[in-house]
Each structure stands twice: as C-alpha cells, then as structure tokens.
Enzyme design. Structure first.
Site, mmCIF file in Angstrom:
data_model
loop_
_atom_site.group_PDB
_atom_site.id
_atom_site.type_symbol
_atom_site.label_atom_id
_atom_site.label_comp_id
_atom_site.label_asym_id
_atom_site.label_seq_id
_atom_site.Cartn_x
_atom_site.Cartn_y
_atom_site.Cartn_z
ATOM 1 N N SER A 264 1.027 -1.188 0.162
ATOM 2 C CA SER A 264 0.009 -0.217 0.178
ATOM 3 C C SER A 264 0.937 0.713 -0.128
ATOM 4 O O SER A 264 2.025 1.388 0.252
ATOM 5 C CB SER A 264 -1.170 0.016 1.210
ATOM 6 O OG SER A 264 -1.827 -0.810 1.288
ATOM 7 N N GLY A 346 -8.118 1.207 -3.484
ATOM 8 C CA GLY A 346 -9.331 1.687 -2.598
ATOM 9 C C GLY A 346 -8.877 3.357 -1.774
ATOM 10 O O GLY A 346 -9.720 3.990 -1.979
ATOM 11 N N ARG A 398 -2.320 5.831 12.094
ATOM 12 C CA ARG A 398 -1.404 5.427 10.964
ATOM 13 C C ARG A 398 0.110 6.504 11.210
ATOM 14 O O ARG A 398 0.413 5.672 11.460
ATOM 15 C CB ARG A 398 -2.286 6.096 9.988
ATOM 16 C CG ARG A 398 -3.115 5.761 9.086
ATOM 17 C CD ARG A 398 -3.671 5.822 7.405
ATOM 18 N NE ARG A 398 -2.007 5.046 6.527
ATOM 19 C CZ ARG A 398 -1.005 5.892 6.291
ATOM 20 N NH1 ARG A 398 -1.254 7.572 6.229
ATOM 21 N NH2 ARG A 398 -0.627 5.686 5.620
ATOM 22 N N CYS A 429 -3.562 9.338 26.861
ATOM 23 C CA CYS A 429 -2.334 8.926 27.315
ATOM 24 C C CYS A 429 -1.254 8.510 26.940
ATOM 25 O O CYS A 429 -0.953 7.443 27.567
ATOM 26 C CB CYS A 429 -2.697 8.014 28.925
ATOM 27 S SG CYS A 429 -2.139 9.362 30.507
ATOM 28 N N GLU A 430 -0.724 8.845 25.536
ATOM 29 C CA GLU A 430 0.322 8.367 25.051
ATOM 30 C C GLU A 430 0.903 9.143 24.814
ATOM 31 O O GLU A 430 0.881 10.376 23.722
ATOM 32 C CB GLU A 430 -0.200 7.513 23.893
ATOM 33 C CG GLU A 430 -1.311 6.591 24.119
ATOM 34 C CD GLU A 430 -0.141 5.314 24.583
ATOM 35 O OE1 GLU A 430 1.259 4.709 24.874
ATOM 36 O OE2 GLU A 430 -0.724 3.958 25.720
#
Length: 509
Positions: A264, A346, A398, A429-430
């Site tokens: 992709s 797509g 992504r 929370c990251e």
C-alpha cells in the site's frame, strides 16, 4: 518554496519547507471542491466550516462525495480505455475496478461504488454485510482474507459473491466442502505472493515471501537463463502450483484466475510491473502444465496518494497505460491471450476525498536540543510548538502504526502571522499520540481555532478505536452545498451500551 526571509526550523525534516502562504491549500492534498470562503474559512463541497462544526462538532470526518466519485470514474475510465487498445483482439480485454472497502466502507459509499460502475472488494463477513445492506449485487463483490471463517464463506456463497480469493490450501478444501453443502459451485481466485518487495512501510508491504498472505510462487527449481546460469526461481513444486492442482481437481470449485497485492501507499511503478510479469509467467506455466488458460488476473491496488507537500502520486491514466503496456508485452512474449484484468484501488479513491476537523486546545512551546548535522551551533536549542487537539490516535492511528506523515491548515480563519513549526498531538494518554508530526502553522494559533487535516479518507475511520473511552467521530458527506451524515458519531451512551455492570458487592470469583 520557502517563504522569503523566514528561516526553516532546524527541527524540521528535510522535506518540509517554510510555506510562502501558510493559509494555502496545497494542490493534490485536498479535494478539488475544498476552497476558502470570503471570510477565509474552509469550505468543502460548497459547505462552510461553521455549518459543519456547529452541526457535527469536532473531531469530525468530512467526505467529499464529488471527489470520491470523480476519482472512482478516473480509475474506471483510464483502465477501460488503456486495455481497450491493442493491435488485435488478443491484446484487448475487459477491466474490473474493485473498490477496496477496507479503506473506508459504509452503505452510502457502497452505493456510490456501484453507481459509478465499480465492483466492491470485501475482507470480512462484516464488510459483506454492509455491502449487502446497501444492495450491492453479489456478482459485483469479492471476498478476501487469510483466515476466513466458515460463516464468512457461507455468507459469500449464499450471496453469490462473484469471486472468493483463496489464501491457502486448507481454505480451498473447506470451501469445496461448503460449496457442496450449499449445492453451488464457488468461483475462486488464488492469492499469490510473487516475491516482489514494494517500496513502502514493512507493515503494509504484502508480496514478499515472509508474511501471512497468499501462496508462494517460489518452487524447488530455478529457471535457466540464456547464459546457462540458474536464473529466477521456477514454479514447479511451489505452493501456488499445488493450489492450482487442488482447485482444478475440486468438484465444487471453479478456478477463474490468480491475484496478488504487493502493498500500500506505493508511488514507484517497478514493483507493479515486476508482479504482473511474474504472475503472467505463472499463468503460462499453468497453461503448459495443466492445459488450462486461466481467464482472469487481479493486480491488486496500493497506489499512493499525497499526504504532505512534495508527495507525487501517479495519475490513474499513467498507471493504467503503464500496466496495460507491460501486460500486453508479457502476454505477447508468452503466447497468452490478455486475461480479464482487475485492480483494487481503495486509498487512491477515498483518501484525498476525506478531511478531519479538530479544535485546538492546549498549546505548549518546548525547547529541544538540536541534533548534530542540523546546521546549528554546538549546544543549540530550538522551539517546537505542541498543539493539542480534541482527537488523536483513536481517530487516526496511522502515524503511530506506520510513522505516517500528514499536513494541516488553520481552517476557521486566515492569518497574517508568520509560520511556526508545530507538532499536532492528540489528547490520549500516550506520548506517541501524534496527528501531524511536523507542519508550519500560523504563529498566532490559539485555543478554539479549528484545524483541518487533509487526506484522511482512507484507513482513519476504518482503523478508529475508543481508546481512553473517546467516542468515534461520525462521517459527513458533502456535495453541492449540502451536508448529510453517512455514519453517525458515537455518544457516551454508545460507549456504555456493551458494558455489563455487576450488582454491588458481586464479583466473578
């Protein structure tokens, strides 16, 4: 181009230049119907930002129906015309464009696909269910998957799906038994791995040997080159050859062709061309060994789109012309009639049709050490501005999954302020919750402003989650000045709907 008199931040990546106009909508990143109105606010499909945010809030996915349909037609027309050419009838063939539903699918989109003359590729029982609810004829659907359940295969057989793309020998045996049980014959294509390494992220490269998809073309012999030396691996003894023999021998299967997908978000044409030659070589091998000329070849999808300035995806007409040329040339060399061709774009159809709107919250300036080689003095530091928005990795995973880059603009107004290097981050929370890693935004950006991130039509809603119990945003289609929801945004009631509370004092022990 860089803005005159403004130096690039030493923290900016090499590909990112200071924009001449921080309010500009860079061509290629946005739907063709995205423009700024007289007050400087973004409009898409003739619908203003104020109406969209007032009705649907933020975060919110916006999908340009006009852009989606135009891109669908562009692929359909380009491939139809390219493969209709040829000096004789054996060089001309029919092309089917299968929209890859995994990029983004709902009943409205499924209807657009059929109305524009495309077919629909599904990868699960749930995607088939959406397609059937939309009224997609079974004959214009396909089913993919490396681990299809019996329930999914039964649904495909009951719906009369036009082709089931088998991924393994055990699946062929199960499908034969299920078709016998249903009293039907199942149309089958074989997913093959041609051993081509695509120029993309490893997680979305799918045609090399060491991965979960497909049946390898690599056999236990090697073909001999013109110089007498062993050349490329032959097909004899390969899993692909065994699958052909099994499918042809099965009482309730119709083997109609072979399929591959090399990955992709690919810009370079060489991988697609190499895969086409390899698969056509296998079709010639099948013809010689089994006396059968399989009538169809699916070359997959994976064609890239522009996510940031400088990305240069190929136009559908260029892709189609190059594909047709290599297929005709290779078939001529191998003595094959050009098979019926199918492709599966797509992202290349829906990606640029979508944008995501966010509202700015906290803004922080963080002083960062400048790394060696970034044209700065020893012990130099520079400022990176962190712009927090009300979404994040739950509506676009992504960047954290694939290190994907995006762009953004201030969408609710224009600005005369200079550009500042920013990192747009989410509220999760990251520390890896990044929406746009590097982008120049106006220095006067403030809380309450609305940002728009382009090229979010593909693999954002479909990969979204409820991480930190955030409701997933809805999707709004816009066309000719009208906006209508095509996927309802979740509410806090939805978040609790599947939670099963235990009576006070009761535990599972």
């Amino acid at each position: 181009m860089s803005k005159t008199g403004v130096n690039a931040s030493p923290l900016a990546p090499a590909w990112l230049t200071v924009p001449d106009d921080v309010d500009a909508l860079v061509p290629g990143l946005w739907p063709a119907d995205a423009v700024r109105d007289d007050d400087g606010a973004l409009t898409v499909g003739g619908v203003g930002l104020t109406e969209l945010t007032d009705r649907f809030g933020t975060p919110s996915y916006i999908l340009s129906e006009g852009e989606f349909r135009a891109r669908a037609r562009a692929f359909r027309d380009a491939f139809t015309e390219a493969f209709a050419a040829g000096d004789d009838e054996t060089q001309r063939t029919t092309v089917d464009v299968y929209y890859a539903g995994k990029a983004f699918l709902c009943t409205a989109v499924a209807r657009w696909v059929i109305e524009e003359g495309l077919c629909l590729d599904t990868a699960s029982g749930g995607e088939m269910l959406v397609a059937l609810r939309a009224g997609v004829p079974g004959a214009r659907m396909s089913l993919h998957g490396n681990n299809k359940s019996d329930a999914e295969l039964r649904r495909a057989l009951e719906a009369g799906v036009g082709r089931i793309v088998a991924d393994s020998l055990p699946e062929l045996a199960r499908l034969d038994a299920l078709a016998a049980e249903a009293g039907v014959r199942a149309p089958v294509m074989l997913r093959l791995t041609p051993g081509v390494h695509a120029h993309t992220h490893d997680f979305i490269a799918t045609a090399h040997e060491d991965q979960k998809f497909g049946l390898s073309l690599a056999g236990d012999t090697r073909e001999t080159g013109d110089d007498g030396e062993a050349g490329t691996p032959g097909f004899t003894g390969s899993p692909a050859e065994a699958a052909v023999a099994a499918a042809l021998a099965a009482e309730h299967l119709d083997l109609i062709g072979v399929h591959c997908h090399i990955g992709s978000q690919i810009f370079e044409p060489d991988g697609f061309e190499a895969a086409a030659r390899r698969l056509l070589g296998f079709l010639a091998h099948v013809k010689d060994r089994h006396g059968v000329e399989l009538p169809e070849l699916d070359l997959g999808g994976g064609h890239g789109i522009a996510y940031v300035p400088g990305d240069a995806p190929r136009a559908p007409a260029d892709i189609a012309a190059a594909t047709a040329a290599v297929v005709r040339e290779t078939c001529g060399e191998l003595g094959l009639t050009v098979p019926r061709i199918s492709i599966e774009p797509g992202r290349a159809i829906v990606g640029t049709a979508g944008i995501t709107l966010y509202t700015v919250g906290t803004i922080k300036d963080v002083r960062v050490d400048v790394a060696e080689g970034q044209n700065a003095a020893d012990d130099a530091t520079a400022v990176r501005r962190y712009v927090s928005v009300d979404g994040g990795m739950s509506d676009n995973p992504r960047p954290v999954l694939y290190d994907a880059d995006y762009s953004a603009v201030l969408a609710s107004r224009t600005s005369t302020a200079g550009p500042a290097l920013c990192r747009v981050v989410g509220k999760h929370c990251e520390s890896g919750d990044i929406v746009v890693r590097d982008v120049y935004l106006p220095a006067d950006l403030r809380a309450g402003d609305v940002l728009a991130v382009p090229a979010t039509g593909a693999y954002c809603w479909s990969l979204s989650s409820n991480y930190n119990y955030l409701p997933r945003p809805g999707v709004t289609a816009v066309l000719d000045g009208s906006a209508r929801p095509i996927v309802r945004g979740e509410t806090e009631t939805d978040l609790l709907a599947r939670d099963v509370p235990e009576p006070a004092g009761q535990t599972g022990v």
